[in-house]
Design a protein around this motif. Structure first.
Motif, PDB file in Angstrom:
ATOM      1  N   ALA A   1       0.822  -1.214   0.000  1.00 14.04           N
ATOM      2  CA  ALA A   1       0.000   0.000   0.000  1.00 14.04           C
ATOM      3  C   ALA A   1       0.856   1.265   0.000  1.00 14.04           C
ATOM      4  N   SER A   2       2.117   1.144   0.391  1.00 12.58           N
ATOM      5  CA  SER A   2       2.996   2.315   0.448  1.00 12.58           C
ATOM      6  C   SER A   2       3.706   2.585  -0.872  1.00 12.58           C
ATOM      7  N   TYR A   3       3.502   1.737  -1.866  1.00 15.18           N
ATOM      8  CA  TYR A   3       4.136   1.941  -3.167  1.00 15.18           C
ATOM      9  C   TYR A   3       3.481   3.148  -3.829  1.00 15.18           C
ATOM     10  N   SER A   4       4.241   4.159  -4.092  1.00 14.15           N
ATOM     11  CA  SER A   4       3.666   5.445  -4.494  1.00 14.15           C
ATOM     12  C   SER A   4       3.419   5.586  -5.993  1.00 14.15           C
ATOM     13  N   GLU A   5       4.059   4.770  -6.815  1.00 16.83           N
ATOM     14  CA  GLU A   5       3.963   4.966  -8.258  1.00 16.83           C
ATOM     15  C   GLU A   5       2.761   4.268  -8.895  1.00 16.83           C
ATOM     16  N   SER A   6       2.216   3.284  -8.234  1.00 16.34           N
ATOM     17  CA  SER A   6       1.058   2.554  -8.748  1.00 16.34           C
ATOM     18  C   SER A   6       0.223   2.065  -7.573  1.00 16.34           C
ATOM     19  N   ASN A   7      -1.033   1.767  -7.853  1.00 19.85           N
ATOM     20  CA  ASN A   7      -1.905   1.217  -6.823  1.00 19.85           C
ATOM     21  C   ASN A   7      -1.807  -0.303  -6.845  1.00 19.85           C
ATOM     22  N   ILE A   8      -0.957  -0.835  -6.000  1.00 23.15           N
ATOM     23  CA  ILE A   8      -0.809  -2.291  -5.906  1.00 23.15           C
ATOM     24  C   ILE A   8      -1.269  -2.800  -4.546  1.00 23.15           C
ATOM     25  N   ALA A   9      -1.980  -1.995  -3.806  1.00 26.35           N
ATOM     26  CA  ALA A   9      -2.457  -2.401  -2.481  1.00 26.35           C
ATOM     27  C   ALA A   9      -3.430  -3.569  -2.596  1.00 26.35           C
ATOM     28  N   VAL A  10      -3.311  -4.518  -1.683  1.00 27.10           N
ATOM     29  CA  VAL A  10      -4.281  -5.597  -1.595  1.00 27.10           C
ATOM     30  C   VAL A  10      -5.222  -5.309  -0.438  1.00 27.10           C
ATOM     31  N   LYS A  11      -6.457  -5.840  -0.552  1.00 27.26           N
ATOM     32  CA  LYS A  11      -7.472  -5.583   0.470  1.00 27.26           C
ATOM     33  C   LYS A  11      -7.448  -6.585   1.601  1.00 27.26           C
ATOM     34  N   GLY A  12      -6.809  -7.730   1.367  1.00 29.59           N
ATOM     35  CA  GLY A  12      -6.835  -8.751   2.393  1.00 29.59           C
ATOM     36  C   GLY A  12      -5.895  -9.886   2.070  1.00 29.59           C
ATOM     37  N   ILE A  13      -6.059 -11.001   2.792  1.00 30.55           N
ATOM     38  CA  ILE A  13      -5.170 -12.143   2.674  1.00 30.55           C
ATOM     39  C   ILE A  13      -5.985 -13.423   2.474  1.00 30.55           C
ATOM     40  N   PHE A  14      -5.495 -14.233   1.542  1.00 31.43           N
ATOM     41  CA  PHE A  14      -6.018 -15.572   1.305  1.00 31.43           C
ATOM     42  C   PHE A  14      -5.054 -16.545   1.970  1.00 31.43           C
ATOM     43  N   PHE A  15      -5.461 -17.101   3.097  1.00 28.69           N
ATOM     44  CA  PHE A  15      -4.626 -18.047   3.831  1.00 28.69           C
ATOM     45  C   PHE A  15      -4.890 -19.457   3.293  1.00 28.69           C
ATOM     46  N   ASP A  16      -3.949 -19.962   2.490  1.00 25.07           N
ATOM     47  CA  ASP A  16      -4.098 -21.277   1.893  1.00 25.07           C
ATOM     48  C   ASP A  16      -3.604 -22.357   2.851  1.00 25.07           C
ATOM     49  N   GLU A  17      -4.001 -23.602   2.541  1.00 25.18           N
ATOM     50  CA  GLU A  17      -3.599 -24.748   3.364  1.00 25.18           C
ATOM     51  C   GLU A  17      -3.942 -24.508   4.836  1.00 25.18           C
ATOM     52  N   ALA A  18      -5.159 -24.083   5.050  1.00 22.74           N
ATOM     53  CA  ALA A  18      -5.643 -23.900   6.422  1.00 22.74           C
ATOM     54  C   ALA A  18      -6.172 -25.232   6.951  1.00 22.74           C
ATOM     55  N   PRO A  19      -5.988 -25.511   8.215  1.00 29.58           N
ATOM     56  CA  PRO A  19      -6.565 -26.737   8.779  1.00 29.58           C
ATOM     57  C   PRO A  19      -8.084 -26.617   8.831  1.00 29.58           C
TER      58      PRO A  19
ATOM     59  N   CYS B   1      -9.942  -8.101   4.668  1.00 28.02           N
ATOM     60  CA  CYS B   1     -10.697  -9.166   4.022  1.00 28.02           C
ATOM     61  C   CYS B   1      -9.922 -10.463   4.171  1.00 28.02           C
ATOM     62  N   ILE B   2     -10.434 -11.376   4.943  1.00 26.07           N
ATOM     63  CA  ILE B   2      -9.699 -12.581   5.317  1.00 26.07           C
ATOM     64  C   ILE B   2     -10.415 -13.817   4.790  1.00 26.07           C
ATOM     65  N   ILE B   3      -9.653 -14.643   4.046  1.00 26.68           N
ATOM     66  CA  ILE B   3     -10.188 -15.898   3.530  1.00 26.68           C
ATOM     67  C   ILE B   3      -9.296 -17.042   4.005  1.00 26.68           C
ATOM     68  N   PHE B   4      -9.925 -18.097   4.502  1.00 28.54           N
ATOM     69  CA  PHE B   4      -9.215 -19.329   4.848  1.00 28.54           C
ATOM     70  C   PHE B   4      -9.534 -20.382   3.792  1.00 28.54           C
ATOM     71  N   ASN B   5      -8.535 -21.157   3.417  1.00 25.91           N
ATOM     72  CA  ASN B   5      -8.772 -22.234   2.467  1.00 25.91           C
ATOM     73  C   ASN B   5      -8.327 -23.577   3.032  1.00 25.91           C
ATOM     74  N   PRO B   6      -9.220 -24.260   3.749  1.00 29.16           N
ATOM     75  CA  PRO B   6      -8.925 -25.632   4.138  1.00 29.16           C
ATOM     76  C   PRO B   6      -9.181 -26.610   2.991  1.00 29.16           C
ATOM     77  N   GLY B   7      -9.993 -26.187   2.024  1.00 24.93           N
ATOM     78  CA  GLY B   7     -10.302 -27.043   0.881  1.00 24.93           C
ATOM     79  C   GLY B   7     -11.253 -28.172   1.200  1.00 24.93           C
TER      80      GLY B   7
END
Length: 255
Positions: free
Chosen positions: A110-128, A153-159
């Protein structure tokens, strides 16, 4: 037709609408992400939750490389796209310090000043997917750490199906089924998800055949109140089939 609203934290589906949850693990060489850009443009009433994954995580640098930066910036230019950073937890065996380090790198975008590359959240893969307190505490703490850095924005992926209340309290969305298309059936994939968890549940299908009846499938998913869906023809999210993504997006918009 679906309508989406922008909350302070996430793009949230209005009522029982279903979003796209797209693992975008394709390196953004020229044209590689065009199918996603085109779908976001063509279907403005569909919310696309797009998981970016430079190197099984954010990569070694402070920011993505010079090819990935403009690609993410373009994703972020669409109001109906929400980008999320990929972090794997190795089923709660990954060191906490490593998980937090990866989350921190994404937050720093989010601190990158030249482009908007900020992410809104995290996709936590291989979750139990068990309700062991060690696992639920690990995932809850990971989610809290991300939220503390403004990644809300938080996503868990236990699959696989989980009914542990702690996970639903910690995450906005849980991938309760990540299976091959050949293993899908309404009774074994959709109906097994308890009704109270469906508005926080996602289903992802891989190895989807080209002749699959996507419209009927999406109708079933939407009718059950599932929050997010995606299907891909490959096994590992390393390619995007334009016609399949178009069919998913069109079916969701018209659901």
């Amino acid at each position: 037709m679906k309508t989406t609203i922008l909350s302070a934290a996430c793009l949230v589906p209005f009522s029982a609408a279903t979003d796209v949850l797209l693992p975008l693990y394709v390196y953004p060489l020229s044209g590689a992400w065009d199918a996603v850009y085109n779908a976001a443009s063509a279907y403005p009433d569909v919310t696309f939750n797009v998981i970016v994954n430079p190197d099984s995580g954010p990569g070694a640098g402070q920011y993505p490389d010079s090819t990935t930066i403009p690609a993410i910036n373009k994703l972020n230019s669409y109001p109906n796209v929400q980008t999320l950073g990929y972090v794997h937890t190795s089923y709660a065996s990954q060191s906490v310090s490593k998980v937090e380090s990866n989350v921190s790198v994404y937050a720093g975008w989010a601190s990158y000043s030249e482009s908007n590359i900020a992410v809104k959240g995290i996709f936590f893969d291989e979750a139990p997917n068990n309700d062991d307190p060690t696992s639920t505490d690990y995932m809850s703490n990971a989610a809290s750490y991300a939220r503390g850095l403004g990644l809300d924005c938080i996503i868990f992926n236990p699959g696989a199906l989980t009914t542990a209340t702690a996970y639903y309290d910690a995450a906005d969305l849980i991938v309760n089924e990540e299976i091959a298309y050949s293993s899908y059936s309404k009774s074994s994939t959709v109906d097994v998800i308890p009704s109270q968890y469906r508005n926080q549940s996602a289903i992802i299908l891989h190895d989807t055949p080209s002749g699959a009846d996507i419209s009927s499938l999406v109708s079933t998913i939407v009718g059950a109140g599932i929050a997010a869906f995606y299907a891909t023809e490959d096994c590992c999210y390393n390619s995007i089939t334009t016609s399949l993504l178009d069919s998913i997006s069109s079916s969701l918009e018209n659901a």
